[in-house]
Design a protein around this motif. Structure first.
Motif, PDB file in Angstrom:
ATOM      1  N   PHE A  94      15.965   7.383  15.020  1.00  0.00           N
ATOM      2  CA  PHE A  94      14.704   8.133  14.865  1.00  0.00           C
ATOM      3  C   PHE A  94      14.704   8.923  13.550  1.00  0.00           C
ATOM      4  O   PHE A  94      13.752   8.892  12.787  1.00  0.00           O
ATOM      5  N   LYS A  95      15.798   9.647  13.324  1.00  0.00           N
ATOM      6  CA  LYS A  95      15.862  10.527  12.151  1.00  0.00           C
ATOM      7  C   LYS A  95      15.835   9.742  10.846  1.00  0.00           C
ATOM      8  O   LYS A  95      15.190  10.147   9.886  1.00  0.00           O
ATOM      9  N   MET A  96      16.570   8.641  10.832  1.00  0.00           N
ATOM     10  CA  MET A  96      16.593   7.836   9.599  1.00  0.00           C
ATOM     11  C   MET A  96      15.216   7.249   9.318  1.00  0.00           C
ATOM     12  O   MET A  96      14.821   7.097   8.159  1.00  0.00           O
ATOM     13  N   THR A  97      14.480   6.905  10.389  1.00  0.00           N
ATOM     14  CA  THR A  97      13.131   6.364  10.196  1.00  0.00           C
ATOM     15  C   THR A  97      12.197   7.449   9.643  1.00  0.00           C
ATOM     16  O   THR A  97      11.384   7.186   8.753  1.00  0.00           O
ATOM     17  N   CYS A  98      12.362   8.675  10.145  1.00  0.00           N
ATOM     18  CA  CYS A  98      11.580   9.806   9.609  1.00  0.00           C
ATOM     19  C   CYS A  98      11.898  10.028   8.139  1.00  0.00           C
ATOM     20  O   CYS A  98      11.002  10.261   7.325  1.00  0.00           O
ATOM     21  N   GLU A  99      13.164   9.985   7.828  1.00  0.00           N
ATOM     22  CA  GLU A  99      13.614  10.165   6.451  1.00  0.00           C
ATOM     23  C   GLU A  99      13.005   9.079   5.551  1.00  0.00           C
ATOM     24  O   GLU A  99      12.587   9.346   4.428  1.00  0.00           O
ATOM     25  N   SER A 100      12.917   7.878   6.070  1.00  0.00           N
ATOM     26  CA  SER A 100      12.297   6.779   5.323  1.00  0.00           C
ATOM     27  C   SER A 100      10.834   7.063   5.027  1.00  0.00           C
ATOM     28  O   SER A 100      10.343   6.757   3.939  1.00  0.00           O
ATOM     29  N   ALA A 101      10.143   7.631   6.021  1.00  0.00           N
ATOM     30  CA  ALA A 101       8.726   7.958   5.830  1.00  0.00           C
ATOM     31  C   ALA A 101       8.576   8.965   4.685  1.00  0.00           C
ATOM     32  O   ALA A 101       7.705   8.824   3.821  1.00  0.00           O
ATOM     33  N   LEU A 102       9.460   9.963   4.683  1.00  0.00           N
ATOM     34  CA  LEU A 102       9.439  10.973   3.619  1.00  0.00           C
ATOM     35  C   LEU A 102       9.651  10.327   2.253  1.00  0.00           C
ATOM     36  O   LEU A 102       8.936  10.588   1.290  1.00  0.00           O
ATOM     37  N   LYS A 133       8.542   8.678  -3.130  1.00  0.00           N
ATOM     38  CA  LYS A 133       8.875   7.821  -4.266  1.00  0.00           C
ATOM     39  C   LYS A 133       8.527   6.349  -4.067  1.00  0.00           C
ATOM     40  O   LYS A 133       8.884   5.508  -4.893  1.00  0.00           O
ATOM     41  N   GLY A 134       7.857   6.063  -2.949  1.00  0.00           N
ATOM     42  CA  GLY A 134       7.364   4.713  -2.756  1.00  0.00           C
ATOM     43  C   GLY A 134       8.394   3.680  -2.338  1.00  0.00           C
ATOM     44  O   GLY A 134       8.083   2.496  -2.223  1.00  0.00           O
ATOM     45  N   GLU A 135       9.633   4.121  -2.101  1.00  0.00           N
ATOM     46  CA  GLU A 135      10.637   3.174  -1.614  1.00  0.00           C
ATOM     47  C   GLU A 135      11.676   3.894  -0.766  1.00  0.00           C
ATOM     48  O   GLU A 135      11.784   5.119  -0.815  1.00  0.00           O
ATOM     49  N   VAL A 136      12.409   3.103   0.013  1.00  0.00           N
ATOM     50  CA  VAL A 136      13.438   3.677   0.868  1.00  0.00           C
ATOM     51  C   VAL A 136      14.806   3.436   0.243  1.00  0.00           C
ATOM     52  O   VAL A 136      15.139   2.311  -0.123  1.00  0.00           O
ATOM     53  N   THR A 137      15.556   4.504   0.093  1.00  0.00           N
ATOM     54  CA  THR A 137      16.925   4.330  -0.380  1.00  0.00           C
ATOM     55  C   THR A 137      17.857   4.991   0.623  1.00  0.00           C
ATOM     56  O   THR A 137      17.573   6.063   1.141  1.00  0.00           O
ATOM     57  N   GLU A 185      -2.813   4.302  13.907  1.00  0.00           N
ATOM     58  CA  GLU A 185      -2.372   4.757  12.594  1.00  0.00           C
ATOM     59  C   GLU A 185      -0.946   5.317  12.645  1.00  0.00           C
ATOM     60  O   GLU A 185      -0.138   5.103  11.734  1.00  0.00           O
ATOM     61  N   MET A 186      -0.667   6.046  13.717  1.00  0.00           N
ATOM     62  CA  MET A 186       0.673   6.610  13.894  1.00  0.00           C
ATOM     63  C   MET A 186       1.692   5.487  14.061  1.00  0.00           C
ATOM     64  O   MET A 186       2.772   5.506  13.465  1.00  0.00           O
ATOM     65  N   GLY A 187       1.310   4.491  14.854  1.00  0.00           N
ATOM     66  CA  GLY A 187       2.193   3.349  15.066  1.00  0.00           C
ATOM     67  C   GLY A 187       2.481   2.608  13.763  1.00  0.00           C
ATOM     68  O   GLY A 187       3.625   2.229  13.491  1.00  0.00           O
ATOM     69  N   CYS A 188       1.431   2.422  12.973  1.00  0.00           N
ATOM     70  CA  CYS A 188       1.604   1.722  11.688  1.00  0.00           C
ATOM     71  C   CYS A 188       2.524   2.489  10.752  1.00  0.00           C
ATOM     72  O   CYS A 188       3.350   1.898  10.053  1.00  0.00           O
ATOM     73  N   ALA A 189       2.382   3.816  10.733  1.00  0.00           N
ATOM     74  CA  ALA A 189       3.207   4.637   9.844  1.00  0.00           C
ATOM     75  C   ALA A 189       4.687   4.527  10.234  1.00  0.00           C
ATOM     76  O   ALA A 189       5.555   4.289   9.382  1.00  0.00           O
ATOM     77  N   TRP A 190       4.978   4.660  11.514  1.00  0.00           N
ATOM     78  CA  TRP A 190       6.365   4.485  11.988  1.00  0.00           C
ATOM     79  C   TRP A 190       6.855   3.067  11.708  1.00  0.00           C
ATOM     80  O   TRP A 190       7.993   2.861  11.299  1.00  0.00           O
ATOM     81  N   GLY A 191       5.978   2.109  11.963  1.00  0.00           N
ATOM     82  CA  GLY A 191       6.347   0.708  11.783  1.00  0.00           C
ATOM     83  C   GLY A 191       6.723   0.402  10.347  1.00  0.00           C
ATOM     84  O   GLY A 191       7.719  -0.288  10.080  1.00  0.00           O
ATOM     85  N   GLU A 192       5.955   0.952   9.433  1.00  0.00           N
ATOM     86  CA  GLU A 192       6.232   0.694   8.021  1.00  0.00           C
ATOM     87  C   GLU A 192       7.542   1.358   7.577  1.00  0.00           C
ATOM     88  O   GLU A 192       8.365   0.751   6.886  1.00  0.00           O
ATOM     89  N   ALA A 193       7.720   2.612   8.004  1.00  0.00           N
ATOM     90  CA  ALA A 193       8.955   3.324   7.651  1.00  0.00           C
ATOM     91  C   ALA A 193      10.169   2.585   8.229  1.00  0.00           C
ATOM     92  O   ALA A 193      11.198   2.423   7.561  1.00  0.00           O
ATOM     93  N   TYR A 194      10.028   2.122   9.473  1.00  0.00           N
ATOM     94  CA  TYR A 194      11.127   1.387  10.108  1.00  0.00           C
ATOM     95  C   TYR A 194      11.409   0.074   9.376  1.00  0.00           C
ATOM     96  O   TYR A 194      12.564  -0.276   9.119  1.00  0.00           O
ATOM     97  N   ASP A 195      10.345  -0.661   9.040  1.00  0.00           N
ATOM     98  CA  ASP A 195      10.513  -1.966   8.369  1.00  0.00           C
ATOM     99  C   ASP A 195      11.310  -1.838   7.079  1.00  0.00           C
ATOM    100  O   ASP A 195      12.177  -2.662   6.780  1.00  0.00           O
ATOM    101  N   MET A 254       0.830  -1.203   0.000  1.00  0.00           N
ATOM    102  CA  MET A 254       0.000   0.000   0.000  1.00  0.00           C
ATOM    103  C   MET A 254       0.865   1.255   0.000  1.00  0.00           C
ATOM    104  O   MET A 254       1.875   1.332   0.682  1.00  0.00           O
ATOM    105  N   ALA A 255       0.423   2.245  -0.761  1.00  0.00           N
ATOM    106  CA  ALA A 255       1.198   3.488  -0.858  1.00  0.00           C
ATOM    107  C   ALA A 255       1.230   4.202   0.488  1.00  0.00           C
ATOM    108  O   ALA A 255       0.288   4.151   1.271  1.00  0.00           O
ATOM    109  N   PHE A 256       2.306   4.857   0.730  1.00  0.00           N
ATOM    110  CA  PHE A 256       2.479   5.642   1.948  1.00  0.00           C
ATOM    111  C   PHE A 256       1.873   7.030   1.687  1.00  0.00           C
ATOM    112  O   PHE A 256       2.236   7.704   0.741  1.00  0.00           O
ATOM    113  N   THR A 257       0.933   7.407   2.538  1.00  0.00           N
ATOM    114  CA  THR A 257       0.171   8.625   2.262  1.00  0.00           C
ATOM    115  C   THR A 257       0.780   9.868   2.929  1.00  0.00           C
ATOM    116  O   THR A 257       1.605   9.762   3.827  1.00  0.00           O
ATOM    117  N   GLU A 258       0.300  11.021   2.485  1.00  0.00           N
ATOM    118  CA  GLU A 258       0.714  12.282   3.108  1.00  0.00           C
ATOM    119  C   GLU A 258       0.347  12.286   4.580  1.00  0.00           C
ATOM    120  O   GLU A 258       1.076  12.791   5.417  1.00  0.00           O
TER     121      GLU A 258
END
Ligand code: HEM
Ligand code: ISQ
Length: 154
Positions: free
Chosen positions: A68-76, A81-85, A130-140, A1-5
């Motif tokens: 923490f910061k890298m996980t935030c960056e992942s969320a962005l 762009k739909g993926e983490v690099t 929802e907040m937990g899921c968003a962090w969880g996905e970015a972290y994963d 699923m796409a990561f939303t705003e």
């Protein structure tokens, strides 16, 4: 699923709260990791010379903050762009550090749980599933990149 705003905003806003108290939140993050996995203690240099978790250790704070910061960056990135690099050099470095310290896949689950609990405690009534899921996905996704690099290590 796409990561939303919306998901990105949930991560960003809670990071805004979290970063107001880095000393406490980084310590909490680290403490929860050790509560779940006491044996992980041996891997961390900050504990080398003490039995107790140092209350004000610069390395602990800066490393935890980076997670923490890298996980935030992942969320962005997920939203943009739909993926983490992660830059090649950073990934190579983190891959080798974690292999050297003996980190295994299971530890990534421990760190995830600790990260989510730290955020939950820090944001208090602002917490949502929802907040937990968003962090969880970015972290994963971030963890997946580091784990993949660790498997490349000779
Ligand atoms: C070190 C990030 C997962 C254990 C570090 C450092 C960073 C980092 C930035 C500092 C490297 C340096 O500058 O020297 C991350 C990220 C993770 C992750 C982004 C997941 C997405 C884990 C996990 C464990 C772990 C799951 C094990 C529970 C360690 C250890 C060190 C380290 C033992 C070395 C600390 C020291 O003694 O200096 N990590 N880490 N990390 N990490 Fe992680
Ligand atoms: C390093 N890697 C993952 C998590 C951490 C938490 C606290 C201090 C250092 C860390």
């Amino acid at each position: 699923m796409a990561f939303t705003e919306k998901q990105e905003a949930l991560v960003k806003d809670s990071w805004g709260i979290l970063k107001q108290n880095i000393p406490e939140n980084s310590l909490r993050f680290f403490t929860i990791i050790l509560e779940i996995a006491p044996a992980a203690k041996a891997m961390f240099s900050f504990l080398r010379d003490s039995d107790e978790i140092p209350q004000n250790n610069a390395k602990l704070k800066s490393h935890a903050t980076k997670v923490f910061k890298m996980t935030c960056e992942s969320a962005l990135q997920l939203r943009e762009k739909g993926e983490v690099t992660v830059s090649d050099t950073t990934l190579k470095y983190l891959g080798s550090v974690h292999v050297k310290k003996g980190v295994i896949d299971l530890h990534f689950e421990v760190a995830k749980e600790a990260l989510l609990r730290t955020i939950k405690e820090a944001v208090g009534e602002n917490w949502s599933e929802e907040m937990g899921c968003a962090w969880g996905e970015a972290y994963d996704q971030l963890a997946a990149a580091i784990k993949a690099e660790m498997k490349q290590e000779p």
